[in-house]
Design a protein around this motif. Sequence first.
Motif, mmCIF file in Angstrom:
data_model
loop_
_atom_site.group_PDB
_atom_site.id
_atom_site.type_symbol
_atom_site.label_atom_id
_atom_site.label_comp_id
_atom_site.label_asym_id
_atom_site.label_seq_id
_atom_site.Cartn_x
_atom_site.Cartn_y
_atom_site.Cartn_z
ATOM 1 N N SER A 138 0.803 -1.221 0.000
ATOM 2 C CA SER A 138 0.000 0.000 0.000
ATOM 3 C C SER A 138 0.837 1.273 0.000
ATOM 4 O O SER A 138 0.331 2.346 -0.300
ATOM 5 C CB SER A 138 -0.926 0.026 1.223
ATOM 6 O OG SER A 138 -1.800 -1.071 1.191
ATOM 7 N N GLU A 139 2.104 1.164 0.376
ATOM 8 C CA GLU A 139 2.958 2.347 0.436
ATOM 9 C C GLU A 139 3.269 2.850 -0.964
ATOM 10 O O GLU A 139 3.401 2.057 -1.908
ATOM 11 C CB GLU A 139 4.284 2.009 1.134
ATOM 12 C CG GLU A 139 4.167 1.779 2.609
ATOM 13 C CD GLU A 139 5.501 1.403 3.243
ATOM 14 O OE1 GLU A 139 6.442 1.015 2.510
ATOM 15 O OE2 GLU A 139 5.588 1.490 4.475
ATOM 16 N N PRO A 140 3.409 4.169 -1.086
ATOM 17 C CA PRO A 140 3.828 4.698 -2.389
ATOM 18 C C PRO A 140 5.262 4.244 -2.697
ATOM 19 O O PRO A 140 6.054 4.012 -1.790
ATOM 20 C CB PRO A 140 3.757 6.214 -2.208
ATOM 21 C CG PRO A 140 3.512 6.477 -0.772
ATOM 22 C CD PRO A 140 3.181 5.183 -0.089
ATOM 23 N N THR A 141 5.541 4.109 -3.927
ATOM 24 C CA THR A 141 6.888 3.696 -4.336
ATOM 25 C C THR A 141 7.625 4.898 -4.905
ATOM 26 O O THR A 141 7.020 5.822 -5.457
ATOM 27 C CB THR A 141 6.825 2.576 -5.396
ATOM 28 O OG1 THR A 141 6.093 3.052 -6.523
ATOM 29 C CG2 THR A 141 6.170 1.344 -4.843
ATOM 30 N N THR A 142 8.905 4.862 -4.758
ATOM 31 C CA THR A 142 9.749 5.918 -5.311
ATOM 32 C C THR A 142 10.957 5.268 -5.954
ATOM 33 O O THR A 142 11.371 4.178 -5.582
ATOM 34 C CB THR A 142 10.223 6.901 -4.219
ATOM 35 O OG1 THR A 142 10.947 6.173 -3.233
ATOM 36 C CG2 THR A 142 9.055 7.625 -3.579
ATOM 37 N N GLY A 143 11.507 5.956 -6.914
ATOM 38 C CA GLY A 143 12.735 5.475 -7.526
ATOM 39 C C GLY A 143 12.490 4.426 -8.601
ATOM 40 O O GLY A 143 11.376 4.010 -8.870
ATOM 41 N N ASP A 144 13.596 4.016 -9.165
ATOM 42 C CA ASP A 144 13.579 3.021 -10.234
ATOM 43 C C ASP A 144 14.029 1.689 -9.650
ATOM 44 O O ASP A 144 15.070 1.604 -8.996
ATOM 45 C CB ASP A 144 14.539 3.471 -11.345
ATOM 46 C CG ASP A 144 14.515 2.553 -12.552
ATOM 47 O OD1 ASP A 144 13.879 1.484 -12.483
ATOM 48 O OD2 ASP A 144 15.131 2.920 -13.563
ATOM 49 N N PHE A 145 13.249 0.669 -9.868
ATOM 50 C CA PHE A 145 13.587 -0.648 -9.335
ATOM 51 C C PHE A 145 14.359 -1.497 -10.339
ATOM 52 O O PHE A 145 14.540 -2.685 -10.145
ATOM 53 C CB PHE A 145 12.315 -1.376 -8.901
ATOM 54 C CG PHE A 145 11.642 -0.711 -7.731
ATOM 55 C CD1 PHE A 145 12.131 -0.880 -6.447
ATOM 56 C CD2 PHE A 145 10.536 0.101 -7.922
ATOM 57 C CE1 PHE A 145 11.522 -0.261 -5.371
ATOM 58 C CE2 PHE A 145 9.925 0.720 -6.854
ATOM 59 C CZ PHE A 145 10.412 0.549 -5.578
ATOM 60 N N GLY A 146 14.786 -0.885 -11.427
ATOM 61 C CA GLY A 146 15.592 -1.589 -12.408
ATOM 62 C C GLY A 146 14.757 -2.270 -13.466
ATOM 63 O O GLY A 146 13.529 -2.181 -13.474
ATOM 64 N N PRO A 147 15.446 -2.964 -14.356
ATOM 65 C CA PRO A 147 14.721 -3.612 -15.466
ATOM 66 C C PRO A 147 13.839 -4.754 -14.960
ATOM 67 O O PRO A 147 14.167 -5.424 -13.983
ATOM 68 C CB PRO A 147 15.836 -4.135 -16.378
ATOM 69 C CG PRO A 147 17.045 -4.189 -15.516
ATOM 70 C CD PRO A 147 16.876 -3.176 -14.426
ATOM 71 N N VAL A 148 12.748 -4.909 -15.651
ATOM 72 C CA VAL A 148 11.821 -5.993 -15.327
ATOM 73 C C VAL A 148 12.158 -7.168 -16.238
ATOM 74 O O VAL A 148 12.206 -7.024 -17.458
ATOM 75 C CB VAL A 148 10.356 -5.542 -15.541
ATOM 76 C CG1 VAL A 148 9.405 -6.693 -15.308
ATOM 77 C CG2 VAL A 148 10.021 -4.356 -14.666
ATOM 78 N N PRO A 149 12.394 -8.352 -15.640
ATOM 79 C CA PRO A 149 12.731 -9.496 -16.495
ATOM 80 C C PRO A 149 11.537 -9.908 -17.350
ATOM 81 O O PRO A 149 10.382 -9.765 -16.938
ATOM 82 C CB PRO A 149 13.102 -10.601 -15.503
ATOM 83 C CG PRO A 149 12.605 -10.149 -14.173
ATOM 84 C CD PRO A 149 12.398 -8.675 -14.226
ATOM 85 N N ASN A 150 11.824 -10.417 -18.509
ATOM 86 C CA ASN A 150 10.788 -10.909 -19.411
ATOM 87 C C ASN A 150 10.185 -12.182 -18.794
ATOM 88 O O ASN A 150 10.906 -13.151 -18.583
ATOM 89 C CB ASN A 150 11.401 -11.206 -20.782
ATOM 90 C CG ASN A 150 10.363 -11.664 -21.782
ATOM 91 O OD1 ASN A 150 9.268 -12.098 -21.438
ATOM 92 N ND2 ASN A 150 10.725 -11.566 -23.058
ATOM 93 N N PRO A 151 8.880 -12.184 -18.496
ATOM 94 C CA PRO A 151 8.291 -13.364 -17.848
ATOM 95 C C PRO A 151 8.366 -14.618 -18.728
ATOM 96 O O PRO A 151 8.336 -15.735 -18.217
ATOM 97 C CB PRO A 151 6.847 -12.960 -17.601
ATOM 98 C CG PRO A 151 6.603 -11.718 -18.347
ATOM 99 C CD PRO A 151 7.922 -11.117 -18.699
ATOM 100 N N MET A 152 8.495 -14.444 -20.021
ATOM 101 C CA MET A 152 8.581 -15.596 -20.914
ATOM 102 C C MET A 152 9.947 -16.270 -20.817
ATOM 103 O O MET A 152 10.110 -17.411 -21.231
ATOM 104 C CB MET A 152 8.323 -15.162 -22.375
ATOM 105 C CG MET A 152 6.956 -14.531 -22.577
ATOM 106 S SD MET A 152 5.584 -15.554 -21.999
ATOM 107 C CE MET A 152 5.550 -16.770 -23.270
ATOM 108 N N GLU A 153 10.912 -15.586 -20.255
ATOM 109 C CA GLU A 153 12.261 -16.130 -20.127
ATOM 110 C C GLU A 153 12.541 -16.677 -18.733
ATOM 111 O O GLU A 153 13.637 -17.124 -18.440
ATOM 112 C CB GLU A 153 13.300 -15.071 -20.493
ATOM 113 C CG GLU A 153 13.205 -14.631 -21.932
ATOM 114 C CD GLU A 153 14.125 -13.456 -22.242
ATOM 115 O OE1 GLU A 153 14.858 -13.001 -21.360
ATOM 116 O OE2 GLU A 153 14.097 -13.005 -23.407
ATOM 117 N N MET A 154 11.562 -16.588 -17.852
ATOM 118 C CA MET A 154 11.772 -17.025 -16.476
ATOM 119 C C MET A 154 11.545 -18.509 -16.356
ATOM 120 O O MET A 154 10.905 -19.161 -17.028
ATOM 121 C CB MET A 154 10.844 -16.275 -15.524
ATOM 122 C CG MET A 154 11.176 -14.799 -15.500
ATOM 123 S SD MET A 154 10.083 -13.868 -14.429
ATOM 124 C CE MET A 154 10.986 -14.001 -12.904
#
Length: 154
Positions: A138-154
């Motif tokens: 529920s908390e607001p988020t700040t900043g960049d959490f980096g690249p999101v992995p492609n779910p098809m490659e997981m």
Amino acid sequence: MSIVNEVQWSELQRDPKSVAAIADQHEVRVKRRDGADLLLVRADHHQYRHSAAIIAARAMRAVFRQVGPDVVADALLDEFPWIAVLPKSDRAELVKEFIQGIQASADLGQWALVAQTMHEWANTAIVHADPELHRTLSEPTTGDFGPVPNPMEM
């Protein structure tokens, strides 16, 4: 309650007329070794059930509108006790989506829609039941959490 007779795929191949005679009276589950079982049902029986499901869904929607979301949510507690952990506003939204899901499922003949709705709301209840998880999500988020992995490659 529906009576379902079971036959093997080979029996259907060997004596289709006998299997069809059974299907005239009851649904027939055709067991297969190399795939999921099949269900053989007369088209007119299927259509009758589909029409009955639509009628029942419309009747339920009308009843739910008359009694209101609070009464419906309380009634659903017997089958889905996790509803109790949802905030009141979420309960009202669950009831709305449940009613819409029943109507859509009946119209389409695809009952997985209702199951998906309740699965998603159960996951929402899990979040509400865990104060730390609820706070984190529920908390607001700040900043960049980096690249999101492609779910098809997981």
